[in-house]
Design a protein around this motif. Sequence first.
Motif, PDB file in Angstrom:
ATOM      1  N   PHE A  89      64.533   1.573   5.145  1.00  0.00           N
ATOM      2  CA  PHE A  89      65.244   2.017   6.348  1.00  0.00           C
ATOM      3  C   PHE A  89      65.473   3.527   6.276  1.00  0.00           C
ATOM      4  CE2 PHE A  89      69.363   1.226   9.038  1.00  0.00           C
ATOM      5  CZ  PHE A  89      68.776   1.845  10.134  1.00  0.00           C
ATOM      6  N   VAL A  90      65.909   4.011   5.114  1.00  0.00           N
ATOM      7  CA  VAL A  90      66.156   5.443   4.923  1.00  0.00           C
ATOM      8  C   VAL A  90      64.873   6.234   5.156  1.00  0.00           C
ATOM      9  CG1 VAL A  90      66.703   7.205   3.184  1.00  0.00           C
ATOM     10  CG2 VAL A  90      68.186   5.201   3.451  1.00  0.00           C
ATOM     11  N   HIS A  91      63.747   5.715   4.702  1.00  0.00           N
ATOM     12  CA  HIS A  91      62.460   6.389   4.927  1.00  0.00           C
ATOM     13  C   HIS A  91      62.231   6.602   6.433  1.00  0.00           C
ATOM     14  CE1 HIS A  91      58.215   7.389   4.630  1.00  0.00           C
ATOM     15  NE2 HIS A  91      57.963   6.413   5.484  1.00  0.00           N
ATOM     16  N   PHE A  92      62.463   5.581   7.230  1.00  0.00           N
ATOM     17  CA  PHE A  92      62.274   5.693   8.680  1.00  0.00           C
ATOM     18  C   PHE A  92      63.322   6.617   9.308  1.00  0.00           C
ATOM     19  CE2 PHE A  92      59.539   2.076   7.986  1.00  0.00           C
ATOM     20  CZ  PHE A  92      58.545   2.256   8.926  1.00  0.00           C
ATOM     21  N   LEU A  93      64.532   6.597   8.771  1.00  0.00           N
ATOM     22  CA  LEU A  93      65.560   7.515   9.276  1.00  0.00           C
ATOM     23  C   LEU A  93      65.185   8.963   8.995  1.00  0.00           C
ATOM     24  CD1 LEU A  93      68.818   5.585   8.265  1.00  0.00           C
ATOM     25  CD2 LEU A  93      67.806   5.796  10.555  1.00  0.00           C
ATOM     26  N   ARG A  94      64.548   9.211   7.861  1.00  0.00           N
ATOM     27  CA  ARG A  94      64.096  10.571   7.547  1.00  0.00           C
ATOM     28  C   ARG A  94      62.972  11.000   8.495  1.00  0.00           C
ATOM     29  NH1 ARG A  94      66.714  12.436   3.301  1.00  0.00           N
ATOM     30  NH2 ARG A  94      67.408  11.048   1.646  1.00  0.00           N
ATOM     31  N   ILE A  95      62.110  10.082   8.872  1.00  0.00           N
ATOM     32  CA  ILE A  95      61.073  10.389   9.864  1.00  0.00           C
ATOM     33  C   ILE A  95      61.746  10.732  11.195  1.00  0.00           C
ATOM     34  CG2 ILE A  95      59.151   9.450  11.211  1.00  0.00           C
ATOM     35  CD1 ILE A  95      58.459   7.759   8.672  1.00  0.00           C
ATOM     36  N   ALA A  96      62.759   9.956  11.579  1.00  0.00           N
ATOM     37  CA  ALA A  96      63.510  10.236  12.811  1.00  0.00           C
ATOM     38  C   ALA A  96      64.168  11.609  12.728  1.00  0.00           C
ATOM     39  CB  ALA A  96      64.563   9.147  13.051  1.00  0.00           C
ATOM     40  N   ILE A 100      64.267   4.719  14.261  1.00  0.00           N
ATOM     41  CA  ILE A 100      65.533   4.069  13.896  1.00  0.00           C
ATOM     42  C   ILE A 100      65.387   2.555  14.054  1.00  0.00           C
ATOM     43  CG2 ILE A 100      67.968   3.766  14.529  1.00  0.00           C
ATOM     44  CD1 ILE A 100      67.874   6.763  15.473  1.00  0.00           C
ATOM     45  N   ALA A 101      64.830   2.140  15.175  1.00  0.00           N
ATOM     46  CA  ALA A 101      64.661   0.710  15.441  1.00  0.00           C
ATOM     47  C   ALA A 101      63.712   0.073  14.435  1.00  0.00           C
ATOM     48  CB  ALA A 101      64.144   0.499  16.864  1.00  0.00           C
ATOM     49  N   TRP A 111      71.310   5.061  17.383  1.00  0.00           N
ATOM     50  CA  TRP A 111      70.202   4.645  18.232  1.00  0.00           C
ATOM     51  C   TRP A 111      70.558   4.864  19.705  1.00  0.00           C
ATOM     52  CZ3 TRP A 111      69.507   0.992  22.108  1.00  0.00           C
ATOM     53  CH2 TRP A 111      68.186   0.807  22.515  1.00  0.00           C
ATOM     54  N   ARG A 112      71.782   4.506  20.093  1.00  0.00           N
ATOM     55  CA  ARG A 112      72.203   4.681  21.492  1.00  0.00           C
ATOM     56  C   ARG A 112      72.232   6.159  21.872  1.00  0.00           C
ATOM     57  NH1 ARG A 112      76.082   0.549  19.975  1.00  0.00           N
ATOM     58  NH2 ARG A 112      77.763   2.070  20.128  1.00  0.00           N
ATOM     59  N   GLU A 113      72.716   7.006  20.963  1.00  0.00           N
ATOM     60  CA  GLU A 113      72.737   8.451  21.233  1.00  0.00           C
ATOM     61  C   GLU A 113      71.321   9.009  21.321  1.00  0.00           C
ATOM     62  OE1 GLU A 113      75.163  10.786  21.952  1.00  0.00           O
ATOM     63  OE2 GLU A 113      76.325   8.977  22.307  1.00  0.00           O
ATOM     64  N   ALA A 114      70.441   8.527  20.458  1.00  0.00           N
ATOM     65  CA  ALA A 114      69.045   8.977  20.492  1.00  0.00           C
ATOM     66  C   ALA A 114      68.378   8.552  21.804  1.00  0.00           C
ATOM     67  CB  ALA A 114      68.280   8.426  19.292  1.00  0.00           C
ATOM     68  N   MET A 115      68.716   7.379  22.306  1.00  0.00           N
ATOM     69  CA  MET A 115      68.177   6.932  23.598  1.00  0.00           C
ATOM     70  C   MET A 115      68.693   7.817  24.730  1.00  0.00           C
ATOM     71  SD  MET A 115      66.013   4.500  23.220  1.00  0.00           S
ATOM     72  CE  MET A 115      65.935   3.704  24.832  1.00  0.00           C
ATOM     73  N   ARG A 160      73.389  14.855  12.962  1.00  0.00           N
ATOM     74  CA  ARG A 160      74.550  14.573  12.107  1.00  0.00           C
ATOM     75  C   ARG A 160      74.694  13.069  11.864  1.00  0.00           C
ATOM     76  NH1 ARG A 160      76.609  18.579  15.351  1.00  0.00           N
ATOM     77  NH2 ARG A 160      77.760  17.101  16.658  1.00  0.00           N
ATOM     78  N   MET A 161      74.498  12.274  12.909  1.00  0.00           N
ATOM     79  CA  MET A 161      74.604  10.814  12.761  1.00  0.00           C
ATOM     80  C   MET A 161      73.524  10.280  11.826  1.00  0.00           C
ATOM     81  SD  MET A 161      75.343   9.468  16.568  1.00  0.00           S
ATOM     82  CE  MET A 161      76.593  10.190  17.589  1.00  0.00           C
TER      83      MET A 161
END
Length: 135
Positions: free
Chosen positions: A65-72, A53-54, A13-17, A109-110
């Motif tokens: 959570f994985v579903h939202f991570l796949r959207i990200a 992610i949030a 999340w921090r890297e994405a920000m 990758r993360m």
Amino acid sequence: MANGQSFRDLLVWREAMSLVEDVYRATQSFPTEERYGLSSQLRRAAVSIPSNIAEGSQRKYAKVFVHFLRIALGSRAEVAVQIEIAKRLNLVSVAEHQMLAQRTDAVGRMLNGLISALERPRPPNHQPMCNREDR
């Protein structure tokens, strides 16, 4: 995520920000005619990554959570394509493109690593991501 943890604790999340900040800085120099075009699209896709992610991290179950991570991850792919377009149109320098591409790849990758970790089989007595008293 475990009780008491925040999405702000996630390195991804921090890297994405940081990627969002970099994208906003890079698009500030885009021509005005791109304000509602590539600039806007690139910013929205970048913002979508930490937002998903949030949102996903606040859900009760790892599968959600994985579903939202796949959207990200999908939004990350959009960013990758859009910064390539910006490079081809000479809207970003080679150095800017390289920096944005590297950060975008790192976030990808993360995300993939976190998805893999969450999808690993759990012991038979596994519990949901958050403890609930009303089960």
